[in-house]
Enzyme design. Structure first.
Site, mmCIF file in Angstrom:
data_model
loop_
_atom_site.group_PDB
_atom_site.id
_atom_site.type_symbol
_atom_site.label_atom_id
_atom_site.label_comp_id
_atom_site.label_asym_id
_atom_site.label_seq_id
_atom_site.Cartn_x
_atom_site.Cartn_y
_atom_site.Cartn_z
ATOM 1 N N ASP A 212 39.735 53.946 34.206
ATOM 2 C CA ASP A 212 40.154 52.585 33.840
ATOM 3 C C ASP A 212 41.110 52.613 32.647
ATOM 4 O O ASP A 212 41.173 53.600 31.906
ATOM 5 C CB ASP A 212 38.884 51.784 33.486
ATOM 6 C CG ASP A 212 39.041 50.289 33.703
ATOM 7 O OD1 ASP A 212 40.175 49.822 33.869
ATOM 8 O OD2 ASP A 212 38.012 49.592 33.691
ATOM 9 N N ASP B 263 40.618 42.862 39.717
ATOM 10 C CA ASP B 263 39.245 42.438 39.416
ATOM 11 C C ASP B 263 38.888 41.180 40.202
ATOM 12 O O ASP B 263 37.753 40.716 40.140
ATOM 13 C CB ASP B 263 39.101 42.135 37.919
ATOM 14 C CG ASP B 263 38.813 43.399 37.124
ATOM 15 O OD1 ASP B 263 38.640 44.465 37.744
ATOM 16 O OD2 ASP B 263 38.757 43.315 35.880
HETATM 17 C C1 DGJ Z 1 38.056 46.574 34.327
HETATM 18 C C2 DGJ Z 1 37.836 47.030 35.731
HETATM 19 O O1 DGJ Z 1 38.824 46.542 36.563
HETATM 20 C C3 DGJ Z 1 36.449 46.581 36.171
HETATM 21 O O2 DGJ Z 1 36.256 46.901 37.520
HETATM 22 C C4 DGJ Z 1 35.424 47.220 35.302
HETATM 23 O O3 DGJ Z 1 35.435 48.612 35.489
HETATM 24 C C5 DGJ Z 1 35.686 46.855 33.850
HETATM 25 N N1 DGJ Z 1 37.052 47.129 33.471
HETATM 26 C C6 DGJ Z 1 34.743 47.607 32.936
HETATM 27 O O4 DGJ Z 1 35.057 47.447 31.621
#
Ligand code: DGJ
Length: 731
Positions: A478, A548
């Site tokens: 990430d 997300d």
């Molecule tokens: C952003 C990601 O896109 C999410 O899926 C998740 O992993 C969060 N960060 C965790 O902080």
């Protein structure tokens, strides 16, 4: 067949699908002649027309007023030397001059495709797959050598390009801009398609007619970004999904990028792609070489779908390097939206138990397992297990997952650091930032200075300590913010303009080392959703989290837009909760399942808390997906109706042998007394007989493609989906 012909300074790259033609013009300028459909009989007698154009000057010392750089269609322009359009390369020499003028020196043809050291790139598996034209140019005043690489694949409508610049002088100079490619196109009406977006609304398709002046698509965020993907397509105004010309351009790079289009005084279009010149200033020492990232270019006259398919197979087969690049991807359950930071071993075990009983194949432990991270204000940079939450360590969770017959995945955010972390306390200088100036904080975190090898190595050591001891099958990588106050604490001032690109090189070096050391691990890219969905990341990680946003209605657009350039195997898609976590929209399990099953399927909810009817549905979805995932992930993908244009959305997957077809239809808002909707399929074998596996009705391939099918009744509620599966029985 030879893929590159050279005749009297005309270079013709061709493969039966496409032709790319360039030539050496007066004064050794490199002229662009053609990129398009394959030309069998090219005689090379046509030249760029001559005309005396007022205010467009001539080459130094020239007596011919009919020939000017200012309008010539070129392959790579200099700066401030008579071509007043956008420069491809700007070099500042010690005397302060910014004049650049490259002239042709010679060429070489090599079999195969050379690598680009330190940068991701398309590759060949054997030298028969492609040929590369290497053209050398030189600015004799600066004493700089420019090498242009053009690779043509034997069986793909693809040209790849990149450049290398070598300082052959006896003092250093500054590169202020260096595009990876330029191509000047003759006058024609063109539309440009781009993929802009934002957090949770990534890669929304935009199409606009090209007008005079400069049109630019760029990211200045230090990452390829949610906001503008490093991709554009130039298309004829009448190009649609299946017909018409489309030229696709994609940068294999994950940092600041710039795609520029300039329509000049006589309506010619200059197209340029490369690293953005924003905050870029690279000191090139005497004898040193700078390699610019690679650009992938496709040409088709089979519309946007033809372009997408060319990119899909190239990215899957010759950009992705992972051993998983062509394997069926596991169905994942991720605990992020199920628990956020609030979990312990017992809670995770409950999720794992319930996911295992739904036949889900992998459990991914997301953010919150390390340091003392109970919220997003702390512990990034401290990659050791949070034993308060997980007293038995990661091993206990990994072993438990494996004992249930599932694989185990783990989340990292290697590039970021919290102020509240041991790493920050020990090494505050590891952070990007300017002394005596406040640092922009974003999601309560800062960015590590990955331009410094020792910083990258610190994270590498921490990660390998975990990965050498815990049996991890998958990593989600990430990156939850963008770069600001880009400044490195260890370099001299004249090198500060290199930091953003050096950051990306540091990032790639870490990805390279980890993916090489753990070849069995499936890596998934992520950046606060889909903030770094690009070909550079794909080189290391064959799949990425596109957003997300799990709401299926929004996902129709995000996945449709992403598929314009990127393959379905790379696009992960999870069933979330209803109401949706971000939007609050209520949708059925069927709708969420159908949209997520159109990508690489997973789940983002707490299966241990679901009603039986929902877990039953998940079991059905999982079994459906296992049956069809190879077709979905690796079949030919066709977009039929766009969520950007219509309330009715459709797409389909066809197996390479054309014996299997999966058709997805979606209705966003139901309508009273709706029109009967007819869907015409595409990509089938006209002569084969297809059976609808549910109704057992038979259809000819040509019937499905020309006459079409009426929707099954799926209009009974908002947000509905219908999936139909056809097979050829007697092959
Ligand atoms: C952003 C990601 O896109 C999410 O899926 C998740 O992993 C969060 N960060 C965790 O902080």
């Amino acid at each position: 067949m030879n893929l590159i012909e050279v005749k009297e300074n005309v270079f013709h790259l061709h493969n039966g699908l496409i032709s790319y033609i360039l030539s050496v013009e007066n004064g050794g300028l490199l002229a662009h002649l053609y990129f398009g459909k394959y030309v069998n009989q090219y005689h090379g007698e046509r030249h760029y027309p001559r005309m005396d154009r007022s205010h467009s000057g001539n080459l130094p010392g020239a007596t011919d007023r009919l020939f000017s750089k200012d309008t010539l269609l070129q392959e790579y322009s200099g700066n401030n030397t008579g071509d007043n359009r956008l420069p491809a390369c700007v070099i500042r020499t010690a005397n302060g001059a910014r004049t650049v003028d490259f002239r042709y020196v010679g060429y070489q043809i090599i079999n195969g495709k050379p690598n680009i050291s330190g940068l991701p790139h398309a590759y060949v598996e054997n030298d028969q797959e492609a040929q590369t034209l290497v053209v050398t140019m030189r600015d004799a005043t600066i004493d700089a050598k420019l090498v242009l690489y053009y690779t043509i694949y034997r069986d793909r409508p693809v040209i790849t390009r990149h450049v290398e610049l070598k300082n052959e002088s006896s003092s250093s100079f500054s590169i202020e801009k260096i595009a990876s490619m330029q191509m000047d196109l003759p006058k024609q009406n063109l539309d440009v398609i781009s993929l802009p977006g934002s957090y949770a609304r990534e890669r929304q398709i935009e199409r606009q007619p090209l007008r005079r002046g400069l049109t630019q698509f760029e990211s200045q965020r230090g990452s390829s970004s949610h906001h503008m993907n490093p991709f554009v397509a130039l298309v004829a105004p009448n190009t649609n999904e299946f017909d018409g010309e489309a030229l696709g351009v994609m940068l294999v790079y994950s940092g600041n990028h710039q795609m520029s289009l300039e329509s000049d005084q006589v309506h010619q279009t200059r197209l340029m792609a490369g690293i953005s010149d924003y905050n870029f200033d690279w000191q090139l020492a005497e004898g040193a070489t700078f390699a610019a990232p690679e650009v992938l270019m496709t040409y088709t006259d089979h519309g946007l779908n033809g372009m997408s398919q060319a990119f899909h197979s190239l990215l899957r087969e010759r950009v992705a390097t992972s051993k998983h690049k062509l394997t069926d991807r596991p169905i994942v359950i991720n605990n992020w939206e199920a628990t956020y930071f609030d979990f312990n071993t017992a809670k995770l075990k409950q999720i794992i138990d319930s996911a295992a009983s739904c036949n889900i194949e992998m459990f991914v432990l997301d953010d919150g397992w390390f340091g003392h991270r109970d919220n997003d204000k702390t512990s990034l940079g401290d990659w050791f297990v949070n034993t308060k939450k997980l007293p038995g360590g990661l091993e206990e969770v990994a072993d438990y997952t494996h004992d249930k017959g599932m694989q185990f995945g783990l989340w990292f955010e290697p590039e970021c650091i919290s102020e509240d972390s041991d790493l920050y306390r020990q090494h505050p200088d590891y952070v990007l930032g300017v002394p005596n100036r406040g640092r922009t904080i974003s999601r309560d975190e800062y960015v590590l200075d990955f331009s410094r090898p020792e910083v990258v190595d610190n994270i590498y050591q921490q990660m390998t300590k975990i990965l050498d001891h815990v049996s991890v099958d998958y990593i989600k990588w990430d990156f939850n913010r963008n770069l600001t106050e880009v400044f490195s604490n260890t370099v001299t001032p004249e090198h500060e303009g290199e930091t953003t690109h050096r950051y990306v090189l540091g990032l790639y070096s870490l990805m390279e080392k980890l993916t090489k050391r753990y070849p069995d691990i499936l890596f998934e890219g992520c950046s606060g959703g889909g903030g770094r969905f690009d070909a550079g990341i794909m080189y290391y990680m064959p799949q990425s989290w596109p957003s997300d946003n799990n709401d299926p209605i929004e996902r129709l657009k995000i996945q449709y837009g992403t598929s314009l350039a990127y393959p379905i195997s790379a696009i992960t898609a999870h069933v979330g909760t209803s109401p949706d976590e971000l939007l609050g929209r209520y949708t059925s399990m069927d709708m969420r399942g159908a949209v997520a099953a159109s990508g690489t399927l997973g789940y983002e909810l707490d299966t241990s808390k679901l009603a039986k009817e929902d877990t039953d549905k998940i079991r059905e979805q999982v079994s459906f997906y296992k049956q069809h995932r190879h077709l979905i992930q690796y079949g030919n993908f066709y977009r039929l109706e766009s969520p950007f244009e219509s309330n009715h959305v459709a797409w389909m997957f066809v197996s390479p042998d054309q014996n299997e077809v999966l058709l997805f239809n979606f209705v966003v808002l139901s309508q009273i007394q709706n029109d009967f909707h007819l869907t015409k399929l595409i990509g089938l074998d006209a002569n084969k007989q297809y059976t609808d596996t549910e109704s057992q009705m038979q259809f000819g391939g040509d019937e499905l493609m020309n006459v079409g099918l009426y929707d099954q009744p799926i209009q009974s509620s908002d947000f509905s989906a219908d999936i139909r599966y056809f097979i050829v029985k007697n092959k």
